[in-house]
Design a protein around this motif. Structure first.
Motif, PDB file in Angstrom:
ATOM      1  N   ARG A   1       0.829  -1.199   0.000  1.00  0.00           N
ATOM      2  CA  ARG A   1       0.000   0.000   0.000  1.00  0.00           C
ATOM      3  C   ARG A   1       0.865   1.251   0.000  1.00  0.00           C
ATOM      4  NH1 ARG A   1      -1.258   3.062   3.991  1.00  0.00           N
ATOM      5  NH2 ARG A   1      -0.676   1.565   5.572  1.00  0.00           N
ATOM      6  N   GLU A   2       1.904   1.289   0.859  1.00  0.00           N
ATOM      7  CA  GLU A   2       2.773   2.465   0.924  1.00  0.00           C
ATOM      8  C   GLU A   2       3.483   2.717  -0.395  1.00  0.00           C
ATOM      9  OE1 GLU A   2       4.887   3.388   4.952  1.00  0.00           O
ATOM     10  OE2 GLU A   2       4.883   1.217   4.636  1.00  0.00           O
ATOM     11  N   CYS A   3       3.894   1.665  -1.058  1.00  0.00           N
ATOM     12  CA  CYS A   3       4.603   1.819  -2.336  1.00  0.00           C
ATOM     13  C   CYS A   3       3.672   2.418  -3.388  1.00  0.00           C
ATOM     14  CB  CYS A   3       5.158   0.468  -2.794  1.00  0.00           C
ATOM     15  SG  CYS A   3       6.334   0.601  -4.166  1.00  0.00           S
ATOM     16  N   ALA A   4       2.446   1.938  -3.454  1.00  0.00           N
ATOM     17  CA  ALA A   4       1.478   2.481  -4.407  1.00  0.00           C
ATOM     18  C   ALA A   4       1.177   3.944  -4.091  1.00  0.00           C
ATOM     19  CB  ALA A   4       0.196   1.647  -4.381  1.00  0.00           C
ATOM     20  N   GLU A   5       1.001   4.259  -2.815  1.00  0.00           N
ATOM     21  CA  GLU A   5       0.726   5.645  -2.421  1.00  0.00           C
ATOM     22  C   GLU A   5       1.912   6.551  -2.756  1.00  0.00           C
ATOM     23  OE1 GLU A   5      -0.262   5.432   1.722  1.00  0.00           O
ATOM     24  OE2 GLU A   5      -2.263   4.603   1.325  1.00  0.00           O
ATOM     25  N   LEU A   6       3.122   6.055  -2.559  1.00  0.00           N
ATOM     26  CA  LEU A   6       4.307   6.836  -2.894  1.00  0.00           C
ATOM     27  C   LEU A   6       4.339   7.149  -4.386  1.00  0.00           C
ATOM     28  CD1 LEU A   6       7.052   8.079  -2.196  1.00  0.00           C
ATOM     29  CD2 LEU A   6       8.028   5.798  -2.350  1.00  0.00           C
ATOM     30  N   CYS A   7       4.042   6.160  -5.212  1.00  0.00           N
ATOM     31  CA  CYS A   7       4.003   6.381  -6.660  1.00  0.00           C
ATOM     32  C   CYS A   7       2.984   7.455  -7.015  1.00  0.00           C
ATOM     33  CB  CYS A   7       3.662   5.075  -7.379  1.00  0.00           C
ATOM     34  SG  CYS A   7       4.976   3.836  -7.333  1.00  0.00           S
ATOM     35  N   GLN A   8       1.814   7.400  -6.407  1.00  0.00           N
ATOM     36  CA  GLN A   8       0.774   8.378  -6.680  1.00  0.00           C
ATOM     37  C   GLN A   8       1.198   9.783  -6.246  1.00  0.00           C
ATOM     38  OE1 GLN A   8      -2.685   6.678  -4.775  1.00  0.00           O
ATOM     39  NE2 GLN A   8      -2.547   4.819  -6.010  1.00  0.00           N
ATOM     40  N   LYS A   9       1.911   9.878  -5.118  1.00  0.00           N
ATOM     41  CA  LYS A   9       2.398  11.177  -4.652  1.00  0.00           C
ATOM     42  C   LYS A   9       3.444  11.746  -5.613  1.00  0.00           C
ATOM     43  CE  LYS A   9       3.478  11.524  -0.244  1.00  0.00           C
ATOM     44  NZ  LYS A   9       3.923  11.175   1.143  1.00  0.00           N
ATOM     45  N   LEU A  10       4.310  10.892  -6.159  1.00  0.00           N
ATOM     46  CA  LEU A  10       5.299  11.365  -7.129  1.00  0.00           C
ATOM     47  C   LEU A  10       4.602  11.984  -8.337  1.00  0.00           C
ATOM     48  CD1 LEU A  10       7.822   8.379  -7.107  1.00  0.00           C
ATOM     49  CD2 LEU A  10       8.214  10.653  -6.137  1.00  0.00           C
ATOM     50  N   HIS A  11       3.545  11.332  -8.796  1.00  0.00           N
ATOM     51  CA  HIS A  11       2.794  11.846  -9.951  1.00  0.00           C
ATOM     52  C   HIS A  11       2.064  13.144  -9.596  1.00  0.00           C
ATOM     53  CE1 HIS A  11      -0.385  12.191 -12.970  1.00  0.00           C
ATOM     54  NE2 HIS A  11       0.493  11.623 -13.777  1.00  0.00           N
ATOM     55  N   ALA A  12       1.445  13.161  -8.424  1.00  0.00           N
ATOM     56  CA  ALA A  12       0.690  14.352  -8.009  1.00  0.00           C
ATOM     57  C   ALA A  12       1.586  15.586  -7.902  1.00  0.00           C
ATOM     58  CB  ALA A  12      -0.002  14.083  -6.670  1.00  0.00           C
ATOM     59  N   ARG A  13       2.840  15.405  -7.539  1.00  0.00           N
ATOM     60  CA  ARG A  13       3.781  16.516  -7.434  1.00  0.00           C
ATOM     61  C   ARG A  13       4.335  16.951  -8.791  1.00  0.00           C
ATOM     62  NH1 ARG A  13       6.251  18.014  -2.500  1.00  0.00           N
ATOM     63  NH2 ARG A  13       4.690  17.649  -0.908  1.00  0.00           N
ATOM     64  N   GLY A  14       4.096  16.163  -9.816  1.00  0.00           N
ATOM     65  CA  GLY A  14       4.631  16.499 -11.133  1.00  0.00           C
ATOM     66  C   GLY A  14       6.079  16.083 -11.295  1.00  0.00           C
ATOM     67  N   TRP A  15       6.513  15.135 -10.506  1.00  0.00           N
ATOM     68  CA  TRP A  15       7.897  14.675 -10.571  1.00  0.00           C
ATOM     69  C   TRP A  15       8.078  13.486 -11.501  1.00  0.00           C
ATOM     70  CZ3 TRP A  15       8.515  14.614  -4.559  1.00  0.00           C
ATOM     71  CH2 TRP A  15       8.531  15.934  -4.098  1.00  0.00           C
ATOM     72  N   VAL A  16       6.981  12.956 -12.023  1.00  0.00           N
ATOM     73  CA  VAL A  16       7.009  11.889 -13.024  1.00  0.00           C
ATOM     74  C   VAL A  16       5.893  12.171 -14.021  1.00  0.00           C
ATOM     75  CG1 VAL A  16       8.007  10.094 -11.537  1.00  0.00           C
ATOM     76  CG2 VAL A  16       5.522  10.377 -11.620  1.00  0.00           C
ATOM     77  N   ALA A  17       6.052  11.676 -15.227  1.00  0.00           N
ATOM     78  CA  ALA A  17       5.032  11.795 -16.265  1.00  0.00           C
ATOM     79  C   ALA A  17       5.054  10.505 -17.075  1.00  0.00           C
ATOM     80  CB  ALA A  17       5.331  12.985 -17.173  1.00  0.00           C
ATOM     81  N   ASN A  18       3.953  10.246 -17.761  1.00  0.00           N
ATOM     82  CA  ASN A  18       3.883   9.045 -18.581  1.00  0.00           C
ATOM     83  C   ASN A  18       4.195   7.834 -17.694  1.00  0.00           C
ATOM     84  OD1 ASN A  18       3.595   7.423 -20.824  1.00  0.00           O
ATOM     85  ND2 ASN A  18       5.526   7.984 -21.756  1.00  0.00           N
ATOM     86  N   HIS A  19       5.201   7.054 -18.045  1.00  0.00           N
ATOM     87  CA  HIS A  19       5.568   5.882 -17.245  1.00  0.00           C
ATOM     88  C   HIS A  19       6.834   6.113 -16.432  1.00  0.00           C
ATOM     89  CE1 HIS A  19       3.367   3.525 -20.608  1.00  0.00           C
ATOM     90  NE2 HIS A  19       2.524   3.997 -19.716  1.00  0.00           N
ATOM     91  N   ASP A  20       7.259   7.365 -16.324  1.00  0.00           N
ATOM     92  CA  ASP A  20       8.494   7.714 -15.613  1.00  0.00           C
ATOM     93  C   ASP A  20       8.483   7.243 -14.173  1.00  0.00           C
ATOM     94  OD1 ASP A  20       9.196   9.168 -17.826  1.00  0.00           O
ATOM     95  OD2 ASP A  20       9.108  11.123 -16.845  1.00  0.00           O
ATOM     96  N   GLY A  21       9.683   7.113 -13.632  1.00  0.00           N
ATOM     97  CA  GLY A  21       9.888   6.909 -12.211  1.00  0.00           C
ATOM     98  C   GLY A  21       9.588   5.502 -11.744  1.00  0.00           C
ATOM     99  N   ASN A  22      10.052   5.225 -10.534  1.00  0.00           N
ATOM    100  CA  ASN A  22       9.814   3.923  -9.935  1.00  0.00           C
ATOM    101  C   ASN A  22      10.130   3.976  -8.451  1.00  0.00           C
ATOM    102  OD1 ASN A  22      12.835   3.554 -10.168  1.00  0.00           O
ATOM    103  ND2 ASN A  22      12.259   3.400 -12.320  1.00  0.00           N
ATOM    104  N   ALA A  23       9.643   2.985  -7.737  1.00  0.00           N
ATOM    105  CA  ALA A  23       9.878   2.887  -6.303  1.00  0.00           C
ATOM    106  C   ALA A  23       9.973   1.423  -5.919  1.00  0.00           C
ATOM    107  CB  ALA A  23       8.738   3.551  -5.528  1.00  0.00           C
ATOM    108  N   SER A  24      10.761   1.159  -4.877  1.00  0.00           N
ATOM    109  CA  SER A  24      10.857  -0.200  -4.363  1.00  0.00           C
ATOM    110  C   SER A  24      11.054  -0.175  -2.864  1.00  0.00           C
ATOM    111  CB  SER A  24      12.010  -0.967  -5.034  1.00  0.00           C
ATOM    112  OG  SER A  24      13.260  -0.451  -4.629  1.00  0.00           O
ATOM    113  N   VAL A  25      10.698  -1.286  -2.236  1.00  0.00           N
ATOM    114  CA  VAL A  25      10.866  -1.458  -0.806  1.00  0.00           C
ATOM    115  C   VAL A  25      11.452  -2.844  -0.560  1.00  0.00           C
ATOM    116  CG1 VAL A  25       8.455  -2.222  -0.545  1.00  0.00           C
ATOM    117  CG2 VAL A  25       9.727  -1.413   1.459  1.00  0.00           C
ATOM    118  N   ARG A  26      12.380  -2.917   0.395  1.00  0.00           N
ATOM    119  CA  ARG A  26      12.987  -4.200   0.758  1.00  0.00           C
ATOM    120  C   ARG A  26      12.325  -4.696   2.039  1.00  0.00           C
ATOM    121  NH1 ARG A  26      19.326  -4.837   1.103  1.00  0.00           N
ATOM    122  NH2 ARG A  26      19.118  -2.847   2.166  1.00  0.00           N
ATOM    123  N   GLU A  27      11.852  -5.941   1.988  1.00  0.00           N
ATOM    124  CA  GLU A  27      11.290  -6.567   3.181  1.00  0.00           C
ATOM    125  C   GLU A  27      12.421  -7.169   4.014  1.00  0.00           C
ATOM    126  OE1 GLU A  27       8.481  -9.375   1.462  1.00  0.00           O
ATOM    127  OE2 GLU A  27       6.865  -7.981   1.973  1.00  0.00           O
TER     128      GLU A  27
END
Length: 192
Positions: A1-27
């Motif tokens: 959930r946190e990873c998906a929310e982080l991706c959405q926040k990156l887009h909302a800030r205008g820091w990614v467009a189209n398919h840009d950017g990525n995020a990962s978390v290590r368990e």
């Protein structure tokens, strides 16, 4: 959930467009969850995330991981304490990365050193899948790196810290750009 929310926040800030950017978390078990490739970060949901083993091979989910996952693995290898890696293209900071201009190197304000380290190194452009030794060395110097001709990468112990570091990098880039219009940052006055 946190990873998906982080991706959405990156887009909302205008820091990614189209398919840009990525995020990962290590368990804790040495496995990873990562954002999928070819999806707008605005649309990423927890169900879309890709589960990966310690070598970065997909083991959970029907989507594919992004081609730059080797960059994330390099950060995790270099810094075993890290839990999160985020890559985005915030416009002003990315302008520094694509122009080859140093950002916050040397530091011109004291407070950001606490959050990012003593400098934001820039690593030369590398095509996805190519060597990562320069990035591994750079991420040992701080918690943010400019990727030459590419964008910004930040790391952290949790999603919020990694996101806030990205925010700070973009903020510093805007300050440095504005300071140049006034004659440039006065490095000796930063007291760092």
């Amino acid at each position: 959930r946190e990873c998906a929310e982080l991706c959405q926040k990156l887009h909302a800030r205008g820091w990614v467009a189209n398919h840009d950017g990525n995020a990962s978390v290590r368990e804790d078990e040495g496995r990873f969850w990562a954002s999928p490739t070819a999806v707008s970060k605005a649309d990423v949901t927890p169900e879309m995330l890709v589960g990966l083993d310690g070598d970065g091979k997909g083991v959970v989910g029907s989507r594919k991981v992004f081609s730059e996952f080797a960059l994330h693995l390099a950060c995790y290898r270099a810094r075993p304490e890290l839990k999160w890696v985020v890559h985005a293209h915030p416009p002003t900071a990315t302008a520094f990365a694509v122009s080859g201009e140093a950002l916050f190197d040397p530091p011109f304000m004291a407070e950001p050193v606490v959050s990012l380290g003593a400098r934001i190194p820039t690593v030369a452009y590398a095509a996805p899948g190519s060597g990562t030794s320069e990035l591994e060395a750079a991420i040992l110097q701080g918690d943010a790196v400019l990727l030459g001709n590419h964008g910004v990468l930040t790391v952290g112990p949790d999603a919020e810290t990694a996101f806030l570091r990205m925010e700070l990098v973009e903020h510093l880039a805007r300050i440095q750009l504005a300071a140049r219009q006034l004659g440039g940052p006065q490095i000796g006055r930063a007291h760092v």
